[in-house]
Design a protein around this motif. Sequence first.
Motif, PDB file in Angstrom:
ATOM      1  N   SER A   1       0.813  -1.239   0.000  1.00  0.00           N
ATOM      2  CA  SER A   1       0.000   0.000   0.000  1.00  0.00           C
ATOM      3  C   SER A   1       0.839   1.278   0.000  1.00  0.00           C
ATOM      4  O   SER A   1       0.482   2.271   0.646  1.00  0.00           O
ATOM      5  CB  SER A   1      -0.964   0.006   1.202  1.00  0.00           C
ATOM      6  OG  SER A   1      -1.832  -1.102   1.146  1.00  0.00           O
ATOM      7  N   ILE A   2       1.921   1.260  -0.740  1.00  0.00           N
ATOM      8  CA  ILE A   2       2.791   2.438  -0.825  1.00  0.00           C
ATOM      9  C   ILE A   2       2.080   3.580  -1.547  1.00  0.00           C
ATOM     10  O   ILE A   2       2.382   4.757  -1.324  1.00  0.00           O
ATOM     11  CB  ILE A   2       4.118   2.079  -1.531  1.00  0.00           C
ATOM     12  CG1 ILE A   2       4.792   0.913  -0.806  1.00  0.00           C
ATOM     13  CG2 ILE A   2       5.074   3.270  -1.580  1.00  0.00           C
ATOM     14  CD1 ILE A   2       5.924   0.255  -1.569  1.00  0.00           C
ATOM     15  N   ASP A   3       1.124   3.233  -2.394  1.00  0.00           N
ATOM     16  CA  ASP A   3       0.350   4.268  -3.096  1.00  0.00           C
ATOM     17  C   ASP A   3      -0.340   5.202  -2.103  1.00  0.00           C
ATOM     18  O   ASP A   3      -0.463   6.409  -2.351  1.00  0.00           O
ATOM     19  CB  ASP A   3      -0.677   3.632  -4.034  1.00  0.00           C
ATOM     20  CG  ASP A   3      -1.664   2.720  -3.308  1.00  0.00           C
ATOM     21  OD1 ASP A   3      -1.236   1.909  -2.468  1.00  0.00           O
ATOM     22  OD2 ASP A   3      -2.875   2.834  -3.580  1.00  0.00           O
ATOM     23  N   LYS A   4      -0.765   4.678  -0.963  1.00  0.00           N
ATOM     24  CA  LYS A   4      -1.427   5.510   0.056  1.00  0.00           C
ATOM     25  C   LYS A   4      -0.447   6.535   0.625  1.00  0.00           C
ATOM     26  O   LYS A   4      -0.836   7.664   0.938  1.00  0.00           O
ATOM     27  CB  LYS A   4      -1.981   4.625   1.177  1.00  0.00           C
ATOM     28  CG  LYS A   4      -3.173   3.774   0.784  1.00  0.00           C
ATOM     29  CD  LYS A   4      -3.714   2.996   1.982  1.00  0.00           C
ATOM     30  CE  LYS A   4      -5.000   2.260   1.656  1.00  0.00           C
ATOM     31  NZ  LYS A   4      -4.821   1.185   0.677  1.00  0.00           N
TER      32      LYS A   4
ATOM     33  N   ALA B   1      -2.661  -5.653  11.752  1.00  0.00           N
ATOM     34  CA  ALA B   1      -1.820  -6.712  12.315  1.00  0.00           C
ATOM     35  C   ALA B   1      -0.355  -6.351  12.131  1.00  0.00           C
ATOM     36  O   ALA B   1       0.042  -5.792  11.124  1.00  0.00           O
ATOM     37  CB  ALA B   1      -2.136  -8.038  11.628  1.00  0.00           C
ATOM     38  N   GLY B   2       0.448  -6.708  13.094  1.00  0.00           N
ATOM     39  CA  GLY B   2       1.866  -6.364  13.043  1.00  0.00           C
ATOM     40  C   GLY B   2       2.120  -5.052  13.747  1.00  0.00           C
ATOM     41  O   GLY B   2       2.769  -5.009  14.798  1.00  0.00           O
ATOM     42  N   ALA B   3       1.563  -3.983  13.201  1.00  0.00           N
ATOM     43  CA  ALA B   3       1.759  -2.657  13.797  1.00  0.00           C
ATOM     44  C   ALA B   3       1.169  -2.582  15.202  1.00  0.00           C
ATOM     45  O   ALA B   3       1.792  -2.052  16.131  1.00  0.00           O
ATOM     46  CB  ALA B   3       1.145  -1.581  12.904  1.00  0.00           C
ATOM     47  N   VAL B   4      -0.051  -3.130  15.385  1.00  0.00           N
ATOM     48  CA  VAL B   4      -0.698  -3.039  16.702  1.00  0.00           C
ATOM     49  C   VAL B   4       0.004  -3.900  17.747  1.00  0.00           C
ATOM     50  O   VAL B   4      -0.205  -3.717  18.954  1.00  0.00           O
ATOM     51  CB  VAL B   4      -2.195  -3.440  16.624  1.00  0.00           C
ATOM     52  CG1 VAL B   4      -2.958  -2.489  15.722  1.00  0.00           C
ATOM     53  CG2 VAL B   4      -2.356  -4.883  16.149  1.00  0.00           C
ATOM     54  N   ASP B   5       0.837  -4.847  17.284  1.00  0.00           N
ATOM     55  CA  ASP B   5       1.577  -5.696  18.214  1.00  0.00           C
ATOM     56  C   ASP B   5       2.858  -5.026  18.708  1.00  0.00           C
ATOM     57  O   ASP B   5       3.482  -5.501  19.654  1.00  0.00           O
ATOM     58  CB  ASP B   5       1.938  -7.021  17.532  1.00  0.00           C
ATOM     59  CG  ASP B   5       0.711  -7.806  17.123  1.00  0.00           C
ATOM     60  OD1 ASP B   5       0.132  -8.482  17.986  1.00  0.00           O
ATOM     61  OD2 ASP B   5       0.308  -7.729  15.948  1.00  0.00           O
TER      62      ASP B   5
ATOM     63  N   THR C   1      -1.334  -3.521   5.358  1.00  0.00           N
ATOM     64  CA  THR C   1      -2.248  -4.241   6.250  1.00  0.00           C
ATOM     65  C   THR C   1      -2.006  -5.751   6.153  1.00  0.00           C
ATOM     66  O   THR C   1      -2.804  -6.541   6.643  1.00  0.00           O
ATOM     67  CB  THR C   1      -3.717  -3.943   5.892  1.00  0.00           C
ATOM     68  OG1 THR C   1      -3.957  -4.337   4.530  1.00  0.00           O
ATOM     69  CG2 THR C   1      -4.035  -2.469   6.048  1.00  0.00           C
ATOM     70  N   THR C   2      -0.900  -6.141   5.512  1.00  0.00           N
ATOM     71  CA  THR C   2      -0.629  -7.559   5.268  1.00  0.00           C
ATOM     72  C   THR C   2       0.540  -8.095   6.094  1.00  0.00           C
ATOM     73  O   THR C   2       0.978  -9.215   5.884  1.00  0.00           O
ATOM     74  CB  THR C   2      -0.325  -7.803   3.774  1.00  0.00           C
ATOM     75  OG1 THR C   2       0.896  -7.123   3.426  1.00  0.00           O
ATOM     76  CG2 THR C   2      -1.439  -7.289   2.889  1.00  0.00           C
ATOM     77  N   GLU C   3       1.022  -7.301   7.040  1.00  0.00           N
ATOM     78  CA  GLU C   3       2.176  -7.730   7.834  1.00  0.00           C
ATOM     79  C   GLU C   3       1.762  -8.733   8.910  1.00  0.00           C
ATOM     80  O   GLU C   3       0.613  -8.750   9.353  1.00  0.00           O
ATOM     81  CB  GLU C   3       2.844  -6.529   8.499  1.00  0.00           C
ATOM     82  CG  GLU C   3       3.262  -5.423   7.551  1.00  0.00           C
ATOM     83  CD  GLU C   3       4.244  -5.885   6.502  1.00  0.00           C
ATOM     84  OE1 GLU C   3       5.234  -6.553   6.861  1.00  0.00           O
ATOM     85  OE2 GLU C   3       4.013  -5.594   5.314  1.00  0.00           O
TER      86      GLU C   3
ATOM     87  N   ILE D   1      -0.507   2.191   9.729  1.00  0.00           N
ATOM     88  CA  ILE D   1      -1.920   1.833   9.694  1.00  0.00           C
ATOM     89  C   ILE D   1      -2.210   0.924  10.885  1.00  0.00           C
ATOM     90  O   ILE D   1      -1.401   0.073  11.242  1.00  0.00           O
ATOM     91  CB  ILE D   1      -2.254   1.076   8.377  1.00  0.00           C
ATOM     92  CG1 ILE D   1      -2.058   1.982   7.162  1.00  0.00           C
ATOM     93  CG2 ILE D   1      -3.652   0.491   8.410  1.00  0.00           C
ATOM     94  CD1 ILE D   1      -3.122   3.032   6.977  1.00  0.00           C
ATOM     95  N   ARG D   2      -3.377   1.105  11.505  1.00  0.00           N
ATOM     96  CA  ARG D   2      -3.765   0.215  12.602  1.00  0.00           C
ATOM     97  C   ARG D   2      -4.138  -1.147  12.015  1.00  0.00           C
ATOM     98  O   ARG D   2      -5.246  -1.338  11.507  1.00  0.00           O
ATOM     99  CB  ARG D   2      -4.935   0.804  13.387  1.00  0.00           C
ATOM    100  CG  ARG D   2      -5.270   0.031  14.673  1.00  0.00           C
ATOM    101  CD  ARG D   2      -6.481   0.627  15.358  1.00  0.00           C
ATOM    102  NE  ARG D   2      -6.210   1.977  15.830  1.00  0.00           N
ATOM    103  CZ  ARG D   2      -5.630   2.265  16.987  1.00  0.00           C
ATOM    104  NH1 ARG D   2      -5.253   1.285  17.794  1.00  0.00           N
ATOM    105  NH2 ARG D   2      -5.420   3.518  17.352  1.00  0.00           N
TER     106      ARG D   2
END
Length: 275
Positions: free
Chosen positions: A171-174, A267-271, A243-245, A264-265
């Motif tokens: 999602s680098i486009d974002k 998986a991965g980031a929230v951990d 959002t795929t981590e 982005i909130r």
Amino acid sequence: EKNVFRYRSVNLTSKVKYPLPIPLSFKVKKVITEFNPDIVHIHHPFLLSSVAIMYGKKLGIPKILTLHTQYEQYAHYVSPIPERITHEAIKMIISNLAYKTDCITTPSASMKKNIENYGIKNRIEVIPNAIHLISFKEEDELKRAEIKKKYNLKEDDKIILFVGRIASEKSIDKIIKALAILKKRSIGKEKLLIVGNGPAMDELKQLARTLKVEEDVIFTGTVSYEEIQHYYKMAYVFTIASTTETFGIVTIEALASGVPVLAIRAAGAVDILTD
């Protein structure tokens, strides 16, 4: 390489360089028997997993499965098969494999929950990924100055950094679209430094041109692991929109470098991150 046996492989698709092994070999039995392992550790649920399970049973040793990829998020690479069918097939393959193993490990609590949502009842242990902390704390002003000169970056530029594979699922486009909005609202010195390589490179360069921010988006291509620490040290902020981590090693690399992380909130980031 010592203690490494490689199967022959083929590329599944021209979209991405991801060789798939051909699970046939007359040599592997001799190699495994002579090596005499204490456990079988499976890192991939497809193709070679069946070989690993077979030898684990023959040798009577524990079979450990590590799941560190949200495989269903990569279903678009297996065209022209509809993604819904691919998703269900992936879940079925992973579930069937899981019941043949003694334990599953995964790098985050979010990923553990995803695995449980497959209906898998096996023992699941969370073992987070790790990095070499010291290397990301080292300071090298000369090296940073050299890199800034290479990309024509000025001292007062605020560098927004992304590190990772250049692919649609990231999602680098974002991030590029967010930069375009930022540029319209201010006359700041923000520069987006995209470090990595991958199949979406041309598409993202075209997006930058379309949004008229091509002068503020720098694609570095592949950077060696030995040099990547210096890129983090130059950053004003590190950002990841994927959002795929399942964990996100780049996130802890940024934090270890003392760089704020905007993610982005998901998986991965929230951990790893807290508000």
